[in-house]
Design a protein around this motif. Structure first.
Motif, PDB file in Angstrom:
ATOM      1  N   THR A 145       0.826  -1.210   0.000  1.00 46.08           N
ATOM      2  CA  THR A 145       0.000   0.000   0.000  1.00 46.08           C
ATOM      3  C   THR A 145       0.861   1.261   0.000  1.00 46.08           C
ATOM      4  O   THR A 145       0.441   2.302  -0.512  1.00 46.08           O
ATOM      5  N   ASP A 146       2.071   1.171   0.546  1.00 53.02           N
ATOM      6  CA  ASP A 146       2.967   2.329   0.532  1.00 53.02           C
ATOM      7  C   ASP A 146       3.367   2.675  -0.902  1.00 53.02           C
ATOM      8  O   ASP A 146       3.354   3.844  -1.299  1.00 53.02           O
ATOM      9  N   GLN A 147       3.739   1.639  -1.674  1.00 55.78           N
ATOM     10  CA  GLN A 147       4.099   1.872  -3.068  1.00 55.78           C
ATOM     11  C   GLN A 147       2.887   2.325  -3.880  1.00 55.78           C
ATOM     12  O   GLN A 147       3.006   3.153  -4.779  1.00 55.78           O
ATOM     13  N   ARG A 148       1.728   1.779  -3.537  1.00 57.63           N
ATOM     14  CA  ARG A 148       0.511   2.222  -4.224  1.00 57.63           C
ATOM     15  C   ARG A 148       0.275   3.709  -3.965  1.00 57.63           C
ATOM     16  O   ARG A 148      -0.103   4.457  -4.863  1.00 57.63           O
ATOM     17  N   GLY A 149       0.510   4.139  -2.728  1.00 62.15           N
ATOM     18  CA  GLY A 149       0.347   5.549  -2.398  1.00 62.15           C
ATOM     19  C   GLY A 149       1.297   6.426  -3.195  1.00 62.15           C
ATOM     20  O   GLY A 149       0.924   7.507  -3.665  1.00 62.15           O
ATOM     21  N   ALA A 154       2.019  10.224  -7.729  1.00 60.67           N
ATOM     22  CA  ALA A 154       2.692  10.543  -8.984  1.00 60.67           C
ATOM     23  C   ALA A 154       1.677  10.776 -10.102  1.00 60.67           C
ATOM     24  O   ALA A 154       1.792  11.730 -10.876  1.00 60.67           O
ATOM     25  N   LEU A 155       0.674   9.915 -10.195  1.00 61.31           N
ATOM     26  CA  LEU A 155      -0.316  10.029 -11.271  1.00 61.31           C
ATOM     27  C   LEU A 155      -1.196  11.263 -11.099  1.00 61.31           C
ATOM     28  O   LEU A 155      -1.579  11.908 -12.081  1.00 61.31           O
ATOM     29  N   LEU A 156      -1.516  11.595  -9.859  1.00 59.10           N
ATOM     30  CA  LEU A 156      -2.362  12.761  -9.607  1.00 59.10           C
ATOM     31  C   LEU A 156      -1.690  14.067 -10.024  1.00 59.10           C
ATOM     32  O   LEU A 156      -2.356  15.070 -10.264  1.00 59.10           O
ATOM     33  N   LYS A 157      -0.369  14.047 -10.103  1.00 63.93           N
ATOM     34  CA  LYS A 157       0.360  15.255 -10.481  1.00 63.93           C
ATOM     35  C   LYS A 157       0.356  15.486 -11.991  1.00 63.93           C
ATOM     36  O   LYS A 157       0.656  16.583 -12.449  1.00 63.93           O
ATOM     37  N   VAL A 158       0.045  14.447 -12.757  1.00 64.24           N
ATOM     38  CA  VAL A 158       0.137  14.559 -14.218  1.00 64.24           C
ATOM     39  C   VAL A 158      -1.126  15.208 -14.771  1.00 64.24           C
ATOM     40  O   VAL A 158      -2.235  14.710 -14.563  1.00 64.24           O
ATOM     41  N   PHE A 164      -7.912   6.429 -12.131  1.00 66.14           N
ATOM     42  CA  PHE A 164      -7.105   5.217 -12.220  1.00 66.14           C
ATOM     43  C   PHE A 164      -7.584   4.190 -11.203  1.00 66.14           C
ATOM     44  O   PHE A 164      -8.173   4.537 -10.179  1.00 66.14           O
ATOM     45  N   THR A 165      -7.367   2.930 -11.527  1.00 69.04           N
ATOM     46  CA  THR A 165      -7.687   1.823 -10.625  1.00 69.04           C
ATOM     47  C   THR A 165      -6.506   0.857 -10.606  1.00 69.04           C
ATOM     48  O   THR A 165      -5.720   0.793 -11.563  1.00 69.04           O
ATOM     49  N   PHE A 166      -6.382   0.108  -9.508  1.00 71.04           N
ATOM     50  CA  PHE A 166      -5.254  -0.793  -9.328  1.00 71.04           C
ATOM     51  C   PHE A 166      -5.713  -2.250  -9.234  1.00 71.04           C
ATOM     52  O   PHE A 166      -6.814  -2.531  -8.764  1.00 71.04           O
ATOM     53  N   GLN A 222       4.298  18.154 -16.942  1.00 67.77           N
ATOM     54  CA  GLN A 222       3.244  19.155 -16.786  1.00 67.77           C
ATOM     55  C   GLN A 222       2.282  18.686 -15.709  1.00 67.77           C
ATOM     56  O   GLN A 222       1.622  17.658 -15.854  1.00 67.77           O
ATOM     57  N   GLU A 223       2.245  19.420 -14.600  1.00 62.83           N
ATOM     58  CA  GLU A 223       1.467  18.984 -13.453  1.00 62.83           C
ATOM     59  C   GLU A 223       0.116  19.669 -13.412  1.00 62.83           C
ATOM     60  O   GLU A 223      -0.102  20.728 -13.992  1.00 62.83           O
ATOM     61  N   ASN A 224      -0.805  19.018 -12.689  1.00 60.72           N
ATOM     62  CA  ASN A 224      -2.119  19.596 -12.469  1.00 60.72           C
ATOM     63  C   ASN A 224      -2.015  20.830 -11.592  1.00 60.72           C
ATOM     64  O   ASN A 224      -1.374  20.814 -10.548  1.00 60.72           O
TER      65      ASN A 224
END
Length: 272
Positions: A145-149, A154-158, A164-166, A222-224
């Motif tokens: 879960t740490d790596q998932r976090g 990272a994805l939220l910044k793009v 997204f789902t895991f 390019q970040e949000n």
């Protein structure tokens, strides 16, 4: 102690799984709490709440209950009027509002699966715009879960990532992005964690899944500046894979214990 964003994010994850949606709506605490979160001062909480409601509304058996929930339609109208349905929260609020106002299919109670498919096609009525696509990534290092976090951050910044789902068991992440966003941008953002590395999962001519290496840019991503844009899903070639790559974490949480804790939190949280 759980905070509002953590609770609604977990509920959104649970709601992404079709088998959880009716249970969430039937719970006495979750739906009223979600209505309260529509008026939360944090726009991220509002956006995640609307994503949750969007998932829940995909079940035709939930429509009447949600529509008749005290404050639901009023709160959605307030969000729409405040933004003029021009920002991310307003656009998604308008979409949820319109879904709840759709006529409920008469045979829903008799044939829920058939009806769900009909509602689904109506829900993504604008999918022909092809403004979004789904990409499935295999992520090396996605072990806990740490790596998932880290991956989520990272994805939220793009800029251009929509959702997204895991599937942790397969170390995969299915990301819905703007059609004009290069897949390499996702790989670069994930590689920037210095812990994770992404490859794209595609199907070859024989229908077999293969991993494709992605180039990584050392330049600035390019970040949000705010929240990710919400766009209608399209019918991408990887749609079948998207069905297979489900969120196992949500299934692990769907035994009711977490839902009870979330419902308790929601019913007790009235002011922020």
């Amino acid at each position: 102690m759980m905070d509002a964003l953590a609770v609604v994010t977990q509920l959104r994850d649970l709601a992404s799984e079709p088998q959880n949606r009716e249970a969430i709506v039937q719970d006495q605490g979750c739906l009223p709490g979600l209505v309260l979160f529509l008026d939360h001062q944090d726009s991220q909480v509002q956006y995640s709440t609307l994503q949750t409601l969007r998932y829940l509304a995909e079940s035709p058996l939930n429509i009447n209950t949600m529509k008749n929930e005290l404050g639901m339609m009023v709160s959605l109208e307030r969000l729409i009027e405040r933004s003029g349905a021009k920002d991310d929260v307003g656009i998604l609020a308008k979409e949820v509002y319109d879904i709840l106002n759709m006529p409920v299919i008469a045979e829903a109670a008799k044939t829920p699966e058939r009806s769900r498919r009909k509602v689904k096609s109506q829900f993504f009525i604008n999918s022909s715009n092809k403004k979004a696509k789904s990409v499935t990534l295999h992520i090396q290092g996605l072990d806990s879960t740490d790596q998932r976090g880290l991956c989520e951050e990272a994805l939220l910044k793009v800029r251009g990532v929509i959702s997204f789902t895991f599937q942790m068991a397969l170390k995969r992440c299915t990301v819905r992005i703007r059609a004009d966003l290069p897949t390499e941008s996702l790989a670069s953002a994930i590689a920037a964690t210095r812990v994770l590395k992404a490859q794209q999962v595609v199907k070859n001519e024989d229908g077999e899944e293969v991993l494709i290496p992605l180039s990584i840019s050392e330049g600035t991503i390019q970040e949000n500046s705010s929240l990710p844009d919400y766009l209608p899903e399209d019918e991408s070639p990887e749609r079948e894979m998207d069905k297979a790559v489900s969120r196992t974490a949500a299934k692990e949480d769907s035994n009711g214990s977490w839902l009870n804790a979330a419902a308790s939190f929601l019913t007790k949280t009235f002011y922020w």
